[in-house]
Design a protein around this motif. Structure first.
Motif, PDB file in Angstrom:
ATOM      1  N   GLY A 193       0.839  -1.202   0.000  1.00 12.78           N
ATOM      2  CA  GLY A 193       0.000   0.000   0.000  1.00 12.78           C
ATOM      3  C   GLY A 193       0.867   1.242   0.000  1.00 12.78           C
ATOM      4  N   GLY A 194       1.991   1.188  -0.728  1.00 16.69           N
ATOM      5  CA  GLY A 194       2.858   2.357  -0.893  1.00 16.69           C
ATOM      6  C   GLY A 194       2.377   3.180  -2.080  1.00 16.69           C
ATOM      7  N   VAL A 195       3.276   4.005  -2.590  1.00 17.20           N
ATOM      8  CA  VAL A 195       2.917   4.931  -3.662  1.00 17.20           C
ATOM      9  C   VAL A 195       2.437   4.179  -4.910  1.00 17.20           C
ATOM     10  CG1 VAL A 195       3.798   6.791  -5.100  1.00 17.20           C
ATOM     11  CG2 VAL A 195       4.615   6.541  -2.775  1.00 17.20           C
ATOM     12  N   MET A 196       3.227   3.195  -5.350  1.00 18.89           N
ATOM     13  CA  MET A 196       2.865   2.464  -6.573  1.00 18.89           C
ATOM     14  C   MET A 196       1.559   1.701  -6.403  1.00 18.89           C
ATOM     15  SD  MET A 196       4.991   3.020  -8.982  1.00 18.89           S
ATOM     16  CE  MET A 196       4.881   1.829 -10.258  1.00 18.89           C
ATOM     17  N   GLY A 197       1.425   1.025  -5.254  1.00 19.50           N
ATOM     18  CA  GLY A 197       0.223   0.232  -5.001  1.00 19.50           C
ATOM     19  C   GLY A 197      -1.021   1.091  -5.050  1.00 19.50           C
ATOM     20  N   LEU A 198      -0.941   2.285  -4.467  1.00 19.20           N
ATOM     21  CA  LEU A 198      -2.112   3.165  -4.436  1.00 19.20           C
ATOM     22  C   LEU A 198      -2.418   3.719  -5.823  1.00 19.20           C
ATOM     23  CD1 LEU A 198      -1.496   5.041  -1.105  1.00 19.20           C
ATOM     24  CD2 LEU A 198      -3.368   3.477  -1.642  1.00 19.20           C
ATOM     25  N   SER A 360       6.507  15.868  -2.137  1.00 19.17           N
ATOM     26  CA  SER A 360       6.141  14.475  -2.418  1.00 19.17           C
ATOM     27  C   SER A 360       4.714  14.459  -2.946  1.00 19.17           C
ATOM     28  CB  SER A 360       6.169  13.632  -1.139  1.00 19.17           C
ATOM     29  OG  SER A 360       7.482  13.461  -0.704  1.00 19.17           O
ATOM     30  N   VAL A 361       4.478  13.642  -3.962  1.00 17.11           N
ATOM     31  CA  VAL A 361       3.121  13.574  -4.534  1.00 17.11           C
ATOM     32  C   VAL A 361       2.748  12.122  -4.780  1.00 17.11           C
ATOM     33  CG1 VAL A 361       1.616  14.268  -6.437  1.00 17.11           C
ATOM     34  CG2 VAL A 361       3.460  15.790  -5.723  1.00 17.11           C
ATOM     35  N   ILE A 362       1.524  11.773  -4.441  1.00 21.18           N
ATOM     36  CA  ILE A 362       0.989  10.471  -4.844  1.00 21.18           C
ATOM     37  C   ILE A 362      -0.107  10.771  -5.856  1.00 21.18           C
ATOM     38  CG2 ILE A 362      -0.026   8.303  -4.065  1.00 21.18           C
ATOM     39  CD1 ILE A 362       1.146   8.776  -1.327  1.00 21.18           C
TER      40      ILE A 362
HETATM   41  P1  NAI Z   1       6.956   1.644  -1.179  1.00 19.18           P
HETATM   42  O1  NAI Z   1       8.151   1.303  -0.388  1.00 19.18           O
HETATM   43  O2  NAI Z   1       6.439   3.031  -1.202  1.00 19.18           O
HETATM   44  O3  NAI Z   1       5.733   0.694  -0.707  1.00 19.18           O
HETATM   45  C1  NAI Z   1       5.820  -0.727  -0.669  1.00 19.18           C
HETATM   46  C2  NAI Z   1       4.902  -1.239   0.416  1.00 19.18           C
HETATM   47  O4  NAI Z   1       4.830  -2.662   0.301  1.00 19.18           O
HETATM   48  C3  NAI Z   1       5.398  -0.932   1.821  1.00 19.18           C
HETATM   49  O5  NAI Z   1       4.427  -0.164   2.505  1.00 19.18           O
HETATM   50  C4  NAI Z   1       5.589  -2.317   2.447  1.00 19.18           C
HETATM   51  O6  NAI Z   1       5.189  -2.357   3.803  1.00 19.18           O
HETATM   52  C5  NAI Z   1       4.675  -3.212   1.591  1.00 19.18           C
HETATM   53  N1  NAI Z   1       5.067  -4.629   1.564  1.00 19.18           N
HETATM   54  C6  NAI Z   1       6.297  -5.147   1.327  1.00 19.18           C
HETATM   55  N2  NAI Z   1       6.253  -6.514   1.388  1.00 19.18           N
HETATM   56  C7  NAI Z   1       4.969  -6.854   1.639  1.00 19.18           C
HETATM   57  C8  NAI Z   1       4.272  -8.113   1.817  1.00 19.18           C
HETATM   58  N3  NAI Z   1       4.894  -9.302   1.744  1.00 19.18           N
HETATM   59  N4  NAI Z   1       2.933  -8.098   2.073  1.00 19.18           N
HETATM   60  C9  NAI Z   1       2.280  -6.910   2.145  1.00 19.18           C
HETATM   61  N5  NAI Z   1       2.882  -5.709   1.997  1.00 19.18           N
HETATM   62  C10 NAI Z   1       4.213  -5.672   1.747  1.00 19.18           C
HETATM   63  O7  NAI Z   1       7.259   1.101  -2.658  1.00 19.18           O
HETATM   64  P2  NAI Z   1       6.666   1.506  -4.077  1.00 19.18           P
HETATM   65  O8  NAI Z   1       5.246   1.914  -3.939  1.00 19.18           O
HETATM   66  O9  NAI Z   1       6.990   0.379  -4.972  1.00 19.18           O
HETATM   67  O10 NAI Z   1       7.505   2.781  -4.479  1.00 19.18           O
HETATM   68  C11 NAI Z   1       8.929   2.680  -4.525  1.00 19.18           C
HETATM   69  C12 NAI Z   1       9.573   4.033  -4.548  1.00 19.18           C
HETATM   70  O11 NAI Z   1       9.275   4.708  -5.747  1.00 19.18           O
HETATM   71  C13 NAI Z   1       9.117   4.912  -3.400  1.00 19.18           C
HETATM   72  O12 NAI Z   1      10.233   5.530  -2.838  1.00 19.18           O
HETATM   73  C14 NAI Z   1       8.231   5.913  -4.048  1.00 19.18           C
HETATM   74  O13 NAI Z   1       8.296   7.173  -3.395  1.00 19.18           O
HETATM   75  C15 NAI Z   1       8.757   5.981  -5.473  1.00 19.18           C
HETATM   76  N6  NAI Z   1       7.677   6.305  -6.381  1.00 19.18           N
HETATM   77  C16 NAI Z   1       7.223   7.585  -6.405  1.00 19.18           C
HETATM   78  C17 NAI Z   1       6.164   7.914  -7.178  1.00 19.18           C
HETATM   79  C18 NAI Z   1       5.634   9.300  -7.116  1.00 19.18           C
HETATM   80  O14 NAI Z   1       6.377  10.221  -6.868  1.00 19.18           O
HETATM   81  N7  NAI Z   1       4.363   9.524  -7.334  1.00 19.18           N
HETATM   82  C19 NAI Z   1       5.506   6.943  -8.057  1.00 19.18           C
HETATM   83  C20 NAI Z   1       6.054   5.629  -7.934  1.00 19.18           C
HETATM   84  C21 NAI Z   1       7.096   5.333  -7.118  1.00 19.18           C
END
Ligand code: NAI
Length: 481
Positions: A193-198, A360-362
């Motif tokens: 439920g991080g940035v990409m997931g949302l 930061s933006v989602i």
């Molecule tokens: P993230 O680190 O933001 O979120 C991943 C989530 O997955 C975490 O909350 C974690 O607790 C959860 N997780 C991990 N293993 C798990 C499991 N086995 N079961 C359930 N939950 C689990 O990673 P994300 O969303 O892939 O983003 C990576 C990076 O890229 C971040 O630093 C983000 O800021 C950046 N990004 C920024 C964007 C933007 O500026 N809009 C867009 C996409 C990515």
């Protein structure tokens, strides 16, 4: 293609936002610059722009826009007195539109390189030492070596993946494949439920997939301000996303064209069957094979390139920027800023990056955006603060445009004694655009009174920032006392 030129002022490795912007600035400053990138688009053609363009924010925002229109036409158009019958969705066309946007922008980066005299080599680069890069080109039978007075590493990041949910590309997919589905799954689960997931959850939920978000942490959006995270949880849940917190996925298997996954929470182990599973569990820096072992490029235990506050690695003349370092979060604009900073540093200019004023933006609908510190972080260190909150529903422009959620808000946190703005947090329509003014205010160490005394056009969404600044002193104009 035999390569005649071998000596450059600057070699940039990677052409994502950090790398291509850095290359452009280097060229503007008069450096003979080459940019090496081995990226390709989904057709397998060479492509500049990195993951951000091809499989990240730009791709995601393009699809988000299509999903918003579809949702509006199928759910909320009647209140405008517009009745659109027989609305149908061709997801292939939406994805093709997204691909066209990517292709067009990729062409623009190519043109910018040509105009600036930047040489582009489509190849894999490996750092050999502080001055040399080995180039393994698809167009050249044998690797060759280039020399640079300065080398900027900007190879970005890629999804970490999870051993318990191996990507098969069809049923269990990563975040890049999730932007290229050719049909809307009936049921979809997302790990993370991080940035990409949302962002991905919002898109496919709006296109009609029954979407379940599984997040291992007990707290939703733990990095965000708690008021904003609470509001976001409510809004996304109301939109139909089934958010399960404290849910750690432990296995995922494909059987009979379905994914069966198991997860644990405080109540025990649960099983779930869905059509597709997106793994959005985080990203890792692309440092594997980036440097030959004898180059002795220093990495930390998580594979990030070790840098000082000036983006300098342990090798003289070699810099690392963007997602490769832990200097700031993995955000495109952080990489862009570092790209400019390093190019200027090479000429002897000494600007500083203000990581405290990094937005930061989602990119969901509505958006979440923030800059500076959260209320909980400031309270934890005992900082004396005052808070002003203004709901978007009390803003006339937002009311006229409709579709506002009662939980949407702008929140300003200022120092209780100096009134200096310490953080601004927004959940709502155009949050990223409203935030820009807050970032500027923080860059200039403005007070909340500075915002309160700034004239804002009426009626605009930007007035919500003005009203939140007024609310901080119980002077909001469109709120009861
Ligand atoms: P993230 O680190 O933001 O979120 C991943 C989530 O997955 C975490 O909350 C974690 O607790 C959860 N997780 C991990 N293993 C798990 C499991 N086995 N079961 C359930 N939950 C689990 O990673 P994300 O969303 O892939 O983003 C990576 C990076 O890229 C971040 O630093 C983000 O800021 C950046 N990004 C920024 C964007 C933007 O500026 N809009 C867009 C996409 C990515």
């Amino acid at each position: 293609m035999p390569h005649t030129q071998t000596h450059y002022d600057v070699i940039v490795v990677g052409a994502g936002p950090a790398g291509y912007i850095s290359a452009i600035r280097c060229a503007q400053l008069g450096f003979k610059t080459v940019c090496i990138d081995n990226g390709h688009n989904k057709k397998g053609q060479r492509s500049l722009g990195g993951a951000h363009l091809n499989a990240g924010c730009i791709a995601s925002i393009a699809l988000l826009e299509s999903s918003k229109i579809y949702y509006l036409l199928t759910h909320a158009i009647n209140e405008h007195g517009i009745f659109a019958d027989n609305i149908s969705l061709d997801i292939g066309q939406a994805v093709a539109r997204k691909d066209q946007i990517i292709e067009t922008f990729e062409g623009k980066i190519t043109d910018l390189f040509i105009h600036h005299g930047i040489e582009y080599i489509h190849a894999k680069a490996k750092l050999l030492n502080a001055r040399q890069v080995e180039v393994i080109s698809h167009d050249c039978p044998a690797p060759f070596v280039l020399e640079g007075k300065h080398i900027i590493l900007a190879t970005g990041s890629s999804p970490t993946g999870l051993a318990c949910a191996p990507i098969d590309g069809e049923f269990i997919i990563d975040t890049a494949i999730a932007l290229n589905l050719n049909a809307v799954p009936d049921t979809l689960a997302i790990i993370g439920g991080g940035v990409m997931g949302l962002e991905l959850g919002g898109i496919w939920n709006r296109f009609g997939a029954k979407t379940i978000l599984l997040e291992a942490q007990d707290r939703f959006l733990s990095l965000a301000d708690h008021d904003i995270a609470r509001a976001a949880y409510q809004i996304y849940s109301d939109q139909g996303i089934d958010i399960r917190l404290g849910a750690r996925v432990i296995s995922a298997k494909v059987h009979n064209n379905k994914v069966t996954l198991r997860y644990q929470d405080q109540h025990g182990t649960h099983s779930l069957s869905v059509d597709k599973l997106i793994v959005a569990s985080g990203r890792k820096p692309n440092t594997e094979n980036l440097a030959a072992p004898e180059a002795n490029l220093l990495l930390d235990e998580n594979g990030f390139v070790h840098v000082d506050e000036n983006c300098r690695t342990n090798l003289p003349g070699v810099y690392a920027i963007g997602d490769l370092t832990v200097l700031g979060p993995m955000l495109a604009h952080k990489g862009i800023e570092e790209g400019l900073f390093v190019a200027e540093q090479i000429t002897g200019m000494h600007n500083l990056i203000n990581y405290d004023a990094l937005p930061s933006v989602i990119y969901t609908d509505p958006e979440i955006a923030w800059v500076g510190q959260t209320e909980q972080a400031l309270r934890a260190i005992g900082e004396p603060i005052k808070v002003g909150i203004f709901p978007l529903t009390a803003n006339l422009r937002a009311q006229a445009e409709g579709q506002q959620h009662t939980e949407s808000m702008v929140k300003i946190i200022a120092h209780a004694e100096t009134d200096t703005i310490l953080g601004v947090h927004i959940m709502g329509t155009h949050a990223s655009e409203i935030l820009a003014e807050a970032v500027l205010a923080m860059e200039f160490s403005a007070s909340s009174e500075d915002l309160a005394q700034t004239i804002h056009a009426h009626p605009t969404f930007s007035e919500t920032l003005h009203e939140a600044a007024l609310a901080l002193k119980n002077r909001a104009l469109h709120l009861p006392l």
